[in-house]
Write an enzyme that holds these catalytic residues in place. Sequence first.
Site, mmCIF file in Angstrom:
data_model
loop_
_atom_site.group_PDB
_atom_site.id
_atom_site.type_symbol
_atom_site.label_atom_id
_atom_site.label_comp_id
_atom_site.label_asym_id
_atom_site.label_seq_id
_atom_site.Cartn_x
_atom_site.Cartn_y
_atom_site.Cartn_z
ATOM 1 N N CYS A 50 -2.820 8.975 2.453
ATOM 2 C CA CYS A 50 -2.483 8.600 1.125
ATOM 3 C C CYS A 50 -3.384 8.646 0.234
ATOM 4 C CB CYS A 50 -1.877 6.936 1.473
ATOM 5 S SG CYS A 50 -3.109 6.109 1.929
ATOM 6 N N GLU A 89 4.100 13.140 -4.742
ATOM 7 C CA GLU A 89 3.287 13.295 -3.417
ATOM 8 C C GLU A 89 4.074 14.172 -2.603
ATOM 9 O OE1 GLU A 89 3.618 9.582 -0.926
ATOM 10 O OE2 GLU A 89 1.376 9.751 -0.697
ATOM 11 N N GLU A 105 0.868 -1.299 0.124
ATOM 12 C CA GLU A 105 -0.067 -0.043 -0.068
ATOM 13 C C GLU A 105 0.746 1.393 -0.072
ATOM 14 O OE1 GLU A 105 -2.914 -0.406 -0.498
ATOM 15 O OE2 GLU A 105 -3.429 -2.340 0.243
HETATM 16 P P1 NAD Z 1 8.419 5.193 4.617
HETATM 17 O O1 NAD Z 1 8.393 4.022 3.343
HETATM 18 O O2 NAD Z 1 9.757 5.938 5.096
HETATM 19 O O3 NAD Z 1 8.358 4.026 5.870
HETATM 20 C C1 NAD Z 1 7.224 2.907 6.100
HETATM 21 C C2 NAD Z 1 7.808 1.636 6.969
HETATM 22 O O4 NAD Z 1 8.581 1.213 6.181
HETATM 23 C C3 NAD Z 1 8.532 2.348 8.051
HETATM 24 O O5 NAD Z 1 8.229 1.419 9.318
HETATM 25 C C4 NAD Z 1 9.986 2.354 8.039
HETATM 26 O O6 NAD Z 1 10.951 1.927 8.882
HETATM 27 C C5 NAD Z 1 9.882 0.926 6.885
HETATM 28 N N1 NAD Z 1 11.072 0.960 5.901
HETATM 29 C C6 NAD Z 1 11.477 1.952 5.246
HETATM 30 N N2 NAD Z 1 12.507 1.551 4.354
HETATM 31 C C7 NAD Z 1 12.425 0.193 4.554
HETATM 32 C C8 NAD Z 1 12.878 -0.954 3.906
HETATM 33 N N3 NAD Z 1 13.854 -0.770 2.873
HETATM 34 N N4 NAD Z 1 12.782 -2.294 4.011
HETATM 35 C C9 NAD Z 1 11.981 -2.527 4.946
HETATM 36 N N5 NAD Z 1 11.117 -1.440 5.647
HETATM 37 C C10 NAD Z 1 11.381 -0.370 5.362
HETATM 38 O O7 NAD Z 1 6.949 5.818 4.585
HETATM 39 P P2 NAD Z 1 6.508 6.789 5.720
HETATM 40 O O8 NAD Z 1 7.076 8.029 5.528
HETATM 41 O O9 NAD Z 1 6.414 5.968 7.083
HETATM 42 O O10 NAD Z 1 5.040 6.865 5.396
HETATM 43 C C11 NAD Z 1 4.536 7.468 4.398
HETATM 44 C C12 NAD Z 1 4.041 7.013 3.107
HETATM 45 O O11 NAD Z 1 3.114 6.112 3.246
HETATM 46 C C13 NAD Z 1 3.536 8.066 2.131
HETATM 47 O O12 NAD Z 1 4.283 7.563 0.827
HETATM 48 C C14 NAD Z 1 1.946 7.570 1.850
HETATM 49 O O13 NAD Z 1 1.341 7.659 0.684
HETATM 50 C C15 NAD Z 1 2.145 5.934 2.270
HETATM 51 N N6 NAD Z 1 0.901 5.504 2.702
HETATM 52 C C16 NAD Z 1 0.237 4.559 2.018
HETATM 53 C C17 NAD Z 1 -0.923 4.112 2.446
HETATM 54 C C18 NAD Z 1 -1.867 3.155 1.786
HETATM 55 O O14 NAD Z 1 -2.790 2.683 2.052
HETATM 56 N N7 NAD Z 1 -1.620 3.234 0.221
HETATM 57 C C19 NAD Z 1 -1.500 4.241 3.696
HETATM 58 C C20 NAD Z 1 -0.643 5.276 4.339
HETATM 59 C C21 NAD Z 1 0.633 5.806 4.162
#
Ligand code: NAD
Length: 479
Positions: free
Chosen positions: A282, A382, A248
């Site tokens: 999101c 975004e 997601e």
């Molecule tokens: P992020 O990708 O920086 O981090 C998300 C999670 O992934 C964190 O727990 C982080 O520690 C982990 N992570 C980061 N890199 C990783 C890797 N290489 N391997 C494994 N885990 C890893 O995102 P964020 O800044 O926490 O959240 C914002 C983003 O989330 C926005 O782009 C938003 O659109 C998206 N989002 C999407 C939805 C959806 O349902 N489509 C819902 C909520 C948020």
Amino acid sequence: MTLPDTRRFYIDGAWVDASDRTTQDVINPATGAVVTRVALATAADVDLAVAAAKRALRTCAATTMAERKAMLLRLRDAYQARIDDIAAAITQELGAPKDLARNGQAAAVLGKIDAFIAAADHVQLNERLDTGQRILRQPVGVAALIAPWNWPLHQIILKVGAALAAGCPMVLKPSEMTPMSASIFAEVMAAADLPRGMFNIIHGDGAGAGAPLCAHPDVAMISFTGSTAAGEAIARAAAPGFKRVALELGGKSACLVFSDADLEAAMTAILKKAFNNSGQNCNAPTRILVERAAYEQAIAAARKVAETWSLGWPDQPGPHIGPVANARQYAHVRAMIESGIKCGARIVAGGLDVPQGFEKGCFVAPTILADVTNDMPVAVQEIFGPVVVMIPFEDEDDALSIANDSDYGLAAYVYTAARDRAERMIAGLDAGMVLVNGADIAPGSPFGGVKRSGIGREGGVFGIEEFMELKLVAEPQPC
Ligand code: NAD
């Protein structure tokens, strides 16, 4: 509120110390104050958590759907008992204003648990086909659950609730930015009396904890919500073992407003979705496309609505907007507004000036940029803050081509009085979800997107089945 212990992990039914003493500060984005510290798991902690989940696999898989529903009900009760603590934690770690944290962020979790309880009756674990053969739906195996910070527990329950209903043991890694609500949630899970090892949580960042968790050979499925960039890295990590992935990811959702729509009602609904939670949603309708004939009128309506939104302190009640979640996000959102202005966008509301008294935290004024074209970075990237762009379109074809000219395809929105036109837009939009004339997504609906917004769906029956594998059973038919 007593601070939860974010330096320990819940593994194999017990609270354990992190293998490494390294911690990261958890910062209140409204004040800049350090609220607490979170332990950062290493591959050694990941190994322990995955091993515990693996040991629980048979027991979890053998549970009946009635037992899983009973677990969800116990989880619901335990969650309800801690809901105020959870809301208080979200206010401190995310900066979500008090009422939003309690009645939006924390309360939404209950609706999702209820939807999983209702959906459980519709998952067919043993389905007879027309051929007389059977399909078994079995848990996919150990599930790695990785969550973001924007709706910290809402995103977590969509994964935990589904994994539980599917009978999968799990290892959760919440966002390192919002570990407090996640640790209280782990206490809730401990109180829900699940089979030992079914639920495990580790804290940590993407590189140190998330990456080894995704690469672990005993993990069968990765359910990830977060940025598209991290989603891509995770899909790569999953490829060698052909792990199931549900991703997601980000969005830049288009919202088509035709001149026959009620513009004031439309702008009120659109900006509520776009500014709520400081725009960190999101599926927010951040690209507002308006039919040329109504463009200036829509801008005037948007300006009027924007004036009703104000910034405010997270610890105060009321419908105001709090800060964005952290300094990195703050710098990114401001840089995007600056880029829009440099490209020639017209500021209709907000902009880079922050109202007096809010200069120190990560506060961004709700911002509307007009006269944007779809080749500007503000139109395609975004932003994930309280910022929308307004773009004019000529006719239905033009509206669809601008809307679909995007890497993303999470949600799309349509405002029109003409039913046949709405139907044409629904058919033509590249999106996982289309919301018409202010309608909202019911709990239990399949939530997810297409293109670079991800793969798979969360919520309800669809979300549970993501965590299940199909097994065909062919056997001699009784005479
Ligand atoms: P992020 O990708 O920086 O981090 C998300 C999670 O992934 C964190 O727990 C982080 O520690 C982990 N992570 C980061 N890199 C990783 C890797 N290489 N391997 C494994 N885990 C890893 O995102 P964020 O800044 O926490 O959240 C914002 C983003 O989330 C926005 O782009 C938003 O659109 C998206 N989002 C999407 C939805 C959806 O349902 N489509 C819902 C909520 C948020």
